[in-house]
Design a protein around this motif. Sequence first.
Motif, PDB file in Angstrom:
ATOM      1  N   LEU A   1       0.885  -1.229   0.136  1.00  0.00           N
ATOM      2  CA  LEU A   1      -0.025   0.039   0.061  1.00  0.00           C
ATOM      3  C   LEU A   1       0.832   1.082  -0.082  1.00  0.00           C
ATOM      4  CD1 LEU A   1      -2.677   1.487   0.424  1.00  0.00           C
ATOM      5  CD2 LEU A   1      -2.627   1.058   2.676  1.00  0.00           C
ATOM      6  N   VAL A   2       0.435   2.249  -0.877  1.00  0.00           N
ATOM      7  CA  VAL A   2       1.152   3.475  -0.891  1.00  0.00           C
ATOM      8  C   VAL A   2       0.203   4.623  -0.717  1.00  0.00           C
ATOM      9  CG1 VAL A   2       2.618   5.182  -2.378  1.00  0.00           C
ATOM     10  CG2 VAL A   2       3.082   2.500  -2.411  1.00  0.00           C
ATOM     11  N   SER A   3       0.611   5.506  -0.031  1.00  0.00           N
ATOM     12  CA  SER A   3      -0.180   6.773   0.063  1.00  0.00           C
ATOM     13  C   SER A   3       0.690   7.684   0.882  1.00  0.00           C
ATOM     14  CB  SER A   3      -1.522   6.529   0.866  1.00  0.00           C
ATOM     15  OG  SER A   3      -1.406   6.467   2.166  1.00  0.00           O
ATOM     16  N   SER A   4      -0.013   9.115   1.050  1.00  0.00           N
ATOM     17  CA  SER A   4       0.515  10.114   2.044  1.00  0.00           C
ATOM     18  C   SER A   4       0.425   9.354   3.464  1.00  0.00           C
ATOM     19  CB  SER A   4      -0.183  11.169   1.772  1.00  0.00           C
ATOM     20  OG  SER A   4      -0.016  11.832   0.553  1.00  0.00           O
ATOM     21  N   PRO A   5       1.659   9.882   4.260  1.00  0.00           N
ATOM     22  CA  PRO A   5       1.437   9.271   5.526  1.00  0.00           C
ATOM     23  C   PRO A   5       0.483   9.928   6.370  1.00  0.00           C
ATOM     24  CG  PRO A   5       3.207  10.709   5.007  1.00  0.00           C
ATOM     25  CD  PRO A   5       2.686  10.497   3.758  1.00  0.00           C
ATOM     26  N   ASP A   6      -0.443   9.173   6.999  1.00  0.00           N
ATOM     27  CA  ASP A   6      -1.382   9.619   8.116  1.00  0.00           C
ATOM     28  C   ASP A   6      -1.804   8.500   8.884  1.00  0.00           C
ATOM     29  OD1 ASP A   6      -3.517   8.498   6.647  1.00  0.00           O
ATOM     30  OD2 ASP A   6      -3.631  10.453   5.269  1.00  0.00           O
ATOM     31  N   ASP A   7      -2.643   8.784   9.949  1.00  0.00           N
ATOM     32  CA  ASP A   7      -3.093   8.040  10.726  1.00  0.00           C
ATOM     33  C   ASP A   7      -3.959   6.846   9.834  1.00  0.00           C
ATOM     34  OD1 ASP A   7      -1.785   8.847  12.768  1.00  0.00           O
ATOM     35  OD2 ASP A   7      -3.475   9.997  13.767  1.00  0.00           O
ATOM     36  N   ASP A   8      -4.833   7.158   9.210  1.00  0.00           N
ATOM     37  CA  ASP A   8      -5.836   6.549   8.594  1.00  0.00           C
ATOM     38  C   ASP A   8      -5.058   5.248   7.499  1.00  0.00           C
ATOM     39  OD1 ASP A   8      -7.997   7.344   9.613  1.00  0.00           O
ATOM     40  OD2 ASP A   8      -8.432   8.808   8.043  1.00  0.00           O
ATOM     41  N   ALA A   9      -3.743   5.780   6.936  1.00  0.00           N
ATOM     42  CA  ALA A   9      -2.866   4.778   6.164  1.00  0.00           C
ATOM     43  C   ALA A   9      -2.589   3.660   6.918  1.00  0.00           C
ATOM     44  CB  ALA A   9      -1.984   5.614   5.392  1.00  0.00           C
ATOM     45  N   TYR A  10      -1.880   4.165   8.149  1.00  0.00           N
ATOM     46  CA  TYR A  10      -1.326   3.169   9.295  1.00  0.00           C
ATOM     47  C   TYR A  10      -2.426   2.216   9.637  1.00  0.00           C
ATOM     48  CZ  TYR A  10       3.104   5.893   8.939  1.00  0.00           C
ATOM     49  OH  TYR A  10       3.932   6.351   8.648  1.00  0.00           O
ATOM     50  N   ILE A  11      -3.557   2.669   9.803  1.00  0.00           N
ATOM     51  CA  ILE A  11      -4.540   2.083  10.284  1.00  0.00           C
ATOM     52  C   ILE A  11      -5.255   0.848   9.386  1.00  0.00           C
ATOM     53  CG2 ILE A  11      -6.988   1.923  11.333  1.00  0.00           C
ATOM     54  CD1 ILE A  11      -6.356   4.517  12.579  1.00  0.00           C
ATOM     55  N   ALA A  12      -5.296   1.492   8.077  1.00  0.00           N
ATOM     56  CA  ALA A  12      -5.549   0.775   6.934  1.00  0.00           C
ATOM     57  C   ALA A  12      -4.702  -0.476   6.382  1.00  0.00           C
ATOM     58  CB  ALA A  12      -5.798   1.443   5.598  1.00  0.00           C
ATOM     59  N   ALA A  13      -3.425  -0.229   6.618  1.00  0.00           N
ATOM     60  CA  ALA A  13      -2.330  -1.229   6.332  1.00  0.00           C
ATOM     61  C   ALA A  13      -2.487  -2.340   7.328  1.00  0.00           C
ATOM     62  CB  ALA A  13      -0.830  -0.466   6.354  1.00  0.00           C
ATOM     63  N   GLU A  14      -2.709  -1.738   8.921  1.00  0.00           N
ATOM     64  CA  GLU A  14      -2.557  -2.870   9.837  1.00  0.00           C
ATOM     65  C   GLU A  14      -3.826  -3.914   9.578  1.00  0.00           C
ATOM     66  OE1 GLU A  14      -2.082  -3.014  14.616  1.00  0.00           O
ATOM     67  OE2 GLU A  14      -2.192  -1.085  13.555  1.00  0.00           O
ATOM     68  N   ARG A  15      -4.842  -3.021   9.532  1.00  0.00           N
ATOM     69  CA  ARG A  15      -6.206  -4.127   9.500  1.00  0.00           C
ATOM     70  C   ARG A  15      -6.023  -4.799   7.949  1.00  0.00           C
ATOM     71  NH1 ARG A  15     -10.476  -0.035   7.103  1.00  0.00           N
ATOM     72  NH2 ARG A  15      -9.545  -0.658   5.239  1.00  0.00           N
ATOM     73  N   GLU A  16      -5.540  -4.569   7.056  1.00  0.00           N
ATOM     74  CA  GLU A  16      -5.433  -5.638   5.966  1.00  0.00           C
ATOM     75  C   GLU A  16      -4.240  -6.346   5.967  1.00  0.00           C
ATOM     76  OE1 GLU A  16      -7.937  -5.124   3.401  1.00  0.00           O
ATOM     77  OE2 GLU A  16      -8.948  -3.732   4.924  1.00  0.00           O
TER      78      GLU A  16
END
Length: 408
Positions: A57-72
């Motif tokens: 997963l690639v995106s700008s760094p923010d809390d939602d990105a980290y949460i999504a990566a961990e969830r998936e």
Amino acid sequence: MTTNTDARTRTTVSPAAPDTTPVPGRVIYGVTIGGSAFSLLRGQLAWLRERGWDVRLVSSPDDDAYIAAEREGVRFYQLPMTRSITPIQDAIALRRWLKLIDKLKPAAVNVGTPKAGLLGGVAAWLRRVPRRLYVVRGLRIEGTRGPLSWLLWLTEWATMRVATDVLFVSPSLALEAQRRGLLDARKSWAIGSGSSNGVLAHQVAARAGEVNRVELRERLGLGADDFVVGFVGRITYDKGVDQIIDAFSRLTDPRIRLLCIGEPENPELAAQIDVLGDRVSVVGWTNDLWGHLSAMDVLCLPTLREGFPNVVLEASSVGMPTITTCATGAIDSVVDGETGLLFDVGDTETLLRHIHTLAADDELRERMGAAARQRVLTEFQPERIWSGVEEILQGVDEPQIAHRITGK
């Protein structure tokens, strides 16, 4: 005379060329901000990973990105991108995209949202990634005029041209792209009735069912017997928030209340909402949207344009009808008169009638809500949509789920 035999016999050895062979099964998913990964890719990355894909997963760094990566359960790579047009920052982001693709050597990329679609798509094209899927979740060009309109058209055209495949998330969106001279039928796809991810209807309903409706309403300043019209999304003119404000300023029934979930992005709209006083309750954006659905009786989305509004599918999952417009994307989310009600963009009078109709007829509202839930269960199952995406990423010759858009 002596001869320099070393000079005659020496063999020049060139540095080894970098290995650009794609890693089989590795796919990069790219979105501009983490919020898109959190809400638009729920379950899809984990499903592909479980089927043997090496998902990044690639995106700008923010809390939602980290949460999504961990969830998936996938690896996350932060790559700052701006949503607006910023030539210097965009050039830096493109260079980072190129370096990341050189490092990861993906066999496929799946990019969506305008900036990640353009930069990730161009980088993948320059590095000749075999499968380059661009997911069109909306056309920013709609509603713009002048030089900005031409620039947005050009960037959209370029993004679609560097892709090997283009997936439109709704039938009306593909028609709008065709009308604007953007659709290339040789590479354009659709899956089922639309949406890029479907909806986890049972999970949405389960979460909403955990919430005590009366207590939630009390906490939000709403009465147990109120008829609550819900709006979810960015509080902007693009979403038609001024239309719903206009409608509520004319309502005379004090029992009809408005619940807005989202962040005001325009000070003028925020001020207009304040004028409504206790007729409206505003909740900032929350990652527990599903838990707030039980406070609503009907969803209202007076949007000017969409790709395919996922919030309508979420509302349908809990048996809630939707009032929305005939705008691009929105028109595909509701079967008029069966799962909700449609009205023309800007037609406040019809919007008012629809609100009154559903507020006055519990049986009609329940019937529409039940039909809406049945529709999401049959037409928007996530696994079916994910399977269609996988067919495109694999380059299947005769896909069973995804179908080409002929442009006719």
